[in-house]
Write an enzyme that holds these catalytic residues in place. Structure first.
Site, PDB file in Angstrom:
ATOM      1  N   SER A  78      46.693  31.487  35.838  1.00 43.64           N
ATOM      2  CA  SER A  78      47.744  32.228  36.547  1.00 43.64           C
ATOM      3  C   SER A  78      47.231  33.615  36.922  1.00 43.64           C
ATOM      4  CB  SER A  78      49.003  32.347  35.686  1.00 43.64           C
ATOM      5  OG  SER A  78      48.751  33.155  34.559  1.00 43.64           O
ATOM      6  N   HIS A  79      47.923  34.243  37.866  1.00 48.76           N
ATOM      7  CA  HIS A  79      47.534  35.583  38.324  1.00 48.76           C
ATOM      8  C   HIS A  79      47.410  36.557  37.158  1.00 48.76           C
ATOM      9  CE1 HIS A  79      48.387  39.669  39.826  1.00 48.76           C
ATOM     10  NE2 HIS A  79      47.551  39.315  40.779  1.00 48.76           N
ATOM     11  N   ALA A  80      48.426  36.609  36.303  1.00 52.56           N
ATOM     12  CA  ALA A  80      48.416  37.561  35.182  1.00 52.56           C
ATOM     13  C   ALA A  80      47.212  37.336  34.272  1.00 52.56           C
ATOM     14  CB  ALA A  80      49.708  37.465  34.379  1.00 52.56           C
TER      15      ALA A  80
END
Length: 86
Positions: free
Chosen positions: A44-46
């Site tokens: 995921s981006h995070a």
């Protein structure tokens, strides 16, 4: 925090807690002491941006935004995937 626009009050070293992140959140990451998200996975981006910046992160908590409040003292162990209210 509900949106990256609210980041003006986000102080260096604070823990960024949100449902999920996207590219609009990226400017806040360098100020964050850790990242905690309700939704997410290793790609995921995070998770990716946190790894690139060396910031502890726990993603995919499910209910972090409901359980954590501004001002809570929190321990984030990204290696173990643990978020603990102190």
């Amino acid at each position: 925090m509900h949106s990256p626009e609210e980041g003006a009050q986000f102080q260096k070293g604070e823990i960024l807690v949100t449902s999920q992140t996207d590219i609009a959140w990226t400017p806040l990451f360098p100020r964050a002491g850790a990242i905690v998200t309700d939704v997410g996975a290793p790609l995921s981006h995070a998770a990716i941006v946190a790894r690139e910046l060396g910031i502890p992160a726990v993603v995919g908590c499910g209910n972090a935004t409901m359980r954590l409040q501004t001002g809570d003292r929190v321990l984030v162990d990204g290696g173990q995937g643990v978020v603990m209210i102190l």
